[in-house]
Design a protein around this motif. Structure first.
Motif, PDB file in Angstrom:
ATOM      1  N   THR A 230       0.835  -1.213   0.000  1.00 38.05           N
ATOM      2  CA  THR A 230       0.000   0.000   0.000  1.00 38.05           C
ATOM      3  C   THR A 230       0.865   1.257   0.000  1.00 38.05           C
ATOM      4  O   THR A 230       0.582   2.224  -0.720  1.00 38.05           O
ATOM      5  CB  THR A 230      -0.928   0.009   1.235  1.00 38.05           C
ATOM      6  N   LEU A 231       1.933   1.259   0.805  1.00 37.47           N
ATOM      7  CA  LEU A 231       2.844   2.403   0.831  1.00 37.47           C
ATOM      8  C   LEU A 231       3.499   2.614  -0.535  1.00 37.47           C
ATOM      9  O   LEU A 231       3.664   3.760  -0.980  1.00 37.47           O
ATOM     10  CB  LEU A 231       3.928   2.182   1.884  1.00 37.47           C
ATOM     11  N   LEU A 232       3.824   1.523  -1.188  1.00 33.65           N
ATOM     12  CA  LEU A 232       4.455   1.613  -2.502  1.00 33.65           C
ATOM     13  C   LEU A 232       3.478   2.181  -3.531  1.00 33.65           C
ATOM     14  O   LEU A 232       3.843   3.013  -4.361  1.00 33.65           O
ATOM     15  CB  LEU A 232       4.934   0.224  -2.936  1.00 33.65           C
ATOM     16  N   ILE A 233       2.212   1.754  -3.453  1.00 32.74           N
ATOM     17  CA  ILE A 233       1.189   2.236  -4.383  1.00 32.74           C
ATOM     18  C   ILE A 233       0.964   3.738  -4.207  1.00 32.74           C
ATOM     19  O   ILE A 233       0.836   4.490  -5.183  1.00 32.74           O
ATOM     20  CB  ILE A 233      -0.138   1.471  -4.178  1.00 32.74           C
ATOM     21  N   ASN A 234       0.938   4.190  -2.971  1.00 33.36           N
ATOM     22  CA  ASN A 234       0.639   5.600  -2.683  1.00 33.36           C
ATOM     23  C   ASN A 234       1.878   6.483  -2.677  1.00 33.36           C
ATOM     24  O   ASN A 234       1.767   7.703  -2.498  1.00 33.36           O
ATOM     25  CB  ASN A 234      -0.059   5.715  -1.326  1.00 33.36           C
ATOM     26  N   GLY A 235       3.044   5.884  -2.864  1.00 31.08           N
ATOM     27  CA  GLY A 235       4.282   6.654  -2.795  1.00 31.08           C
ATOM     28  C   GLY A 235       4.470   7.563  -4.000  1.00 31.08           C
ATOM     29  O   GLY A 235       3.886   7.361  -5.064  1.00 31.08           O
ATOM     30  N   THR A 236       5.287   8.594  -3.816  1.00 33.59           N
ATOM     31  CA  THR A 236       5.637   9.513  -4.907  1.00 33.59           C
ATOM     32  C   THR A 236       7.132   9.390  -5.193  1.00 33.59           C
ATOM     33  O   THR A 236       7.928   9.113  -4.300  1.00 33.59           O
ATOM     34  CB  THR A 236       5.312  10.969  -4.525  1.00 33.59           C
ATOM     35  N   PHE A 237       7.501   9.625  -6.458  1.00 33.67           N
ATOM     36  CA  PHE A 237       8.897   9.462  -6.877  1.00 33.67           C
ATOM     37  C   PHE A 237       9.374  10.709  -7.608  1.00 33.67           C
ATOM     38  O   PHE A 237       8.580  11.432  -8.229  1.00 33.67           O
ATOM     39  CB  PHE A 237       9.031   8.240  -7.790  1.00 33.67           C
ATOM     40  N   LYS A 238      10.663  10.963  -7.504  1.00 32.29           N
ATOM     41  CA  LYS A 238      11.245  12.133  -8.158  1.00 32.29           C
ATOM     42  C   LYS A 238      11.243  11.985  -9.678  1.00 32.29           C
ATOM     43  O   LYS A 238      11.066  12.953 -10.403  1.00 32.29           O
ATOM     44  CB  LYS A 238      12.682  12.341  -7.672  1.00 32.29           C
ATOM     45  N   LYS A 239      11.452  10.760 -10.169  1.00 24.59           N
ATOM     46  CA  LYS A 239      11.497  10.522 -11.605  1.00 24.59           C
ATOM     47  C   LYS A 239      10.236   9.806 -12.076  1.00 24.59           C
ATOM     48  O   LYS A 239       9.748   8.893 -11.418  1.00 24.59           O
ATOM     49  CB  LYS A 239      12.736   9.687 -11.971  1.00 24.59           C
ATOM     50  N   SER A 241      10.040   7.842 -14.550  1.00 24.19           N
ATOM     51  CA  SER A 241      10.362   6.466 -14.926  1.00 24.19           C
ATOM     52  C   SER A 241      10.228   5.520 -13.740  1.00 24.19           C
ATOM     53  O   SER A 241       9.884   4.353 -13.894  1.00 24.19           O
ATOM     54  CB  SER A 241      11.781   6.389 -15.496  1.00 24.19           C
ATOM     55  N   TYR A 242      10.499   6.037 -12.508  1.00 27.38           N
ATOM     56  CA  TYR A 242      10.374   5.203 -11.321  1.00 27.38           C
ATOM     57  C   TYR A 242       8.907   4.834 -11.065  1.00 27.38           C
ATOM     58  O   TYR A 242       8.617   3.744 -10.569  1.00 27.38           O
ATOM     59  CB  TYR A 242      10.931   5.923 -10.100  1.00 27.38           C
ATOM     60  N   GLU A 243       8.006   5.750 -11.394  1.00 30.38           N
ATOM     61  CA  GLU A 243       6.574   5.476 -11.230  1.00 30.38           C
ATOM     62  C   GLU A 243       6.145   4.340 -12.161  1.00 30.38           C
ATOM     63  O   GLU A 243       5.342   3.488 -11.779  1.00 30.38           O
ATOM     64  CB  GLU A 243       5.749   6.730 -11.509  1.00 30.38           C
ATOM     65  N   ASP A 247       4.588   0.783 -11.090  1.00 29.15           N
ATOM     66  CA  ASP A 247       3.320   0.274 -11.624  1.00 29.15           C
ATOM     67  C   ASP A 247       3.479  -1.133 -12.194  1.00 29.15           C
ATOM     68  O   ASP A 247       2.604  -2.001 -12.001  1.00 29.15           O
ATOM     69  CB  ASP A 247       2.785   1.222 -12.703  1.00 29.15           C
ATOM     70  N   LEU A 248       4.581  -1.372 -12.883  1.00 27.76           N
ATOM     71  CA  LEU A 248       4.826  -2.697 -13.461  1.00 27.76           C
ATOM     72  C   LEU A 248       5.038  -3.738 -12.363  1.00 27.76           C
ATOM     73  O   LEU A 248       4.567  -4.874 -12.464  1.00 27.76           O
ATOM     74  CB  LEU A 248       6.048  -2.651 -14.381  1.00 27.76           C
ATOM     75  N   PHE A 249       5.737  -3.331 -11.293  1.00 29.31           N
ATOM     76  CA  PHE A 249       5.966  -4.244 -10.179  1.00 29.31           C
ATOM     77  C   PHE A 249       4.648  -4.597  -9.489  1.00 29.31           C
ATOM     78  O   PHE A 249       4.376  -5.771  -9.174  1.00 29.31           O
ATOM     79  CB  PHE A 249       6.926  -3.602  -9.171  1.00 29.31           C
ATOM     80  N   ILE A 250       3.810  -3.590  -9.256  1.00 33.62           N
ATOM     81  CA  ILE A 250       2.508  -3.827  -8.617  1.00 33.62           C
ATOM     82  C   ILE A 250       1.644  -4.720  -9.494  1.00 33.62           C
ATOM     83  O   ILE A 250       0.944  -5.619  -9.009  1.00 33.62           O
ATOM     84  CB  ILE A 250       1.799  -2.492  -8.331  1.00 33.62           C
ATOM     85  N   PHE A 251       1.722  -4.486 -10.809  1.00 29.80           N
ATOM     86  CA  PHE A 251       0.956  -5.305 -11.749  1.00 29.80           C
ATOM     87  C   PHE A 251       1.345  -6.773 -11.614  1.00 29.80           C
ATOM     88  O   PHE A 251       0.475  -7.656 -11.546  1.00 29.80           O
ATOM     89  CB  PHE A 251       1.212  -4.806 -13.178  1.00 29.80           C
ATOM     90  N   CYS A 252       2.647  -7.043 -11.551  1.00 27.46           N
ATOM     91  CA  CYS A 252       3.119  -8.416 -11.395  1.00 27.46           C
ATOM     92  C   CYS A 252       2.712  -8.993 -10.040  1.00 27.46           C
ATOM     93  O   CYS A 252       2.384 -10.180  -9.928  1.00 27.46           O
ATOM     94  CB  CYS A 252       4.642  -8.464 -11.540  1.00 27.46           C
TER      95      CYS A 252
END
Length: 279
Positions: A230-239, A241-243, A247-252
């Motif tokens: 959940t923290l990863l889903i709601n997290g924000t990133f500077k780049k 590309s990291y988002e 998203d791909l990791f959560i999808f898997c």
């Protein structure tokens, strides 16, 4: 205008052998630019005459060593003269490469590696995978950087490769590139394949990987908790590309697909289900 040309023999005092002998190096200077290489000769430091660049004394060992140095000097002078007569300009590296036989096609490490990658690329999607091709390209890039930093040349002759070159490259990956053991292992395997190919094709007489060993370390993979997901889903990133990576990791994570299966997904895999939505 004729180039300024000089050949100097000197001791590599910062790299003594276990026997106590010191390696002799050759330095070629053309118009202030330097290229150097090992003479494959070890001598006692006390017997070395710095001014003459030769071994002092009349012993058989001294005579053999000086005869070898004279032969190297003659070969370098010949290479310099041939390049001067043939080309519009002369460089120290060109003279060094000509003397060591680097001018011959596919007898240098990076040239052989480059040709391998070009041939490999043609098979991607047919017999080879794109990810494997990328790995060979990364290893080639690291090797090119290593050769440039360590030896100050753009390429190195296959016959110059030694077991020390292999272990030094491994250390370069670990220290300079900060790669972990398993990443280094995954890079040394493609490099080893290139060397095997060179040996099998008669381009290399001795295998520098002989007696070399590196093993893959067993690792225990952890897992994320529901709260961490959940923290990863709601997290924000500077780049941005990291988002995308997130998203791909959560999808898997939610579909159970492996990274490879996810990477190979196409629009052809989308189907309209009973509820009218694409799945």
């Amino acid at each position: 205008m004729r180039s300024t040309f000089k050949v100097l023999f000197y001791l590599k005092r910062n790299a003594p052998k276990k026997s106590g002998l010191i390696p002799v190096m050759c330095r070629i200077t053309v118009n202030g630019k330097i290229a150097q290489f090992s003479c494959k000769l070890d001598v006692e430091e006390k017997s070395w005459n710095v001014k003459s660049g030769r071994v002092s004394g009349r012993s058989i060992v001294a005579q053999e060593a000086n005869r070898m140095l004279d032969k190297i000097r003659v070969g370098i002078n010949r290479a310099y003269q041939q390049i001067s007569d043939r080309d519009n300009y002369v460089t120290a590296e060109k003279v060094r490469n000509a003397y060591l036989g680097l001018g011959m096609n596919h007898e240098t490490l990076l040239a052989v590696f480059r040709q391998h990658n070009e041939d490999y690329e043609k098979q991607v999607g047919k017999l080879k995978s794109l990810r494997s091709y990328w790995k060979y390209c990364v290893v080639y890039k690291h090797l090119a950087e290593f050769v440039e930093k360590r030896y100050k040349v753009s390429d190195i002759a296959l016959k110059e490769l030694t077991p020390a070159f292999i272990t030094d490259f491994e250390l370069f990956l670990k220290v300079e590139k900060s790669h972990c053991n398993n990443t280094v292992w995954s890079y040394m395997m493609p490099f080893r394949k290139i060397i095997y190919m060179a040996v099998n094709n008669g381009l290399l007489q001795r295998d520098p990987f002989f007696a070399y060993s590196i093993t893959k370390e067993e690792t225990k993979r952890g897992f994320l908790t529901k709260e961490e997901i959940t923290l990863l889903i709601n997290g924000t990133f500077k780049k941005k590309s990291y988002e995308l990576i997130r998203d791909l990791f959560i999808f898997c994570s939610y579909t159970g697909l492996s990274w490879t299966d996810m990477a190979n997904l196409t629009e052809a895999n989308l189907q309209t289900s009973f509820d009218g939505h694409l799945w």
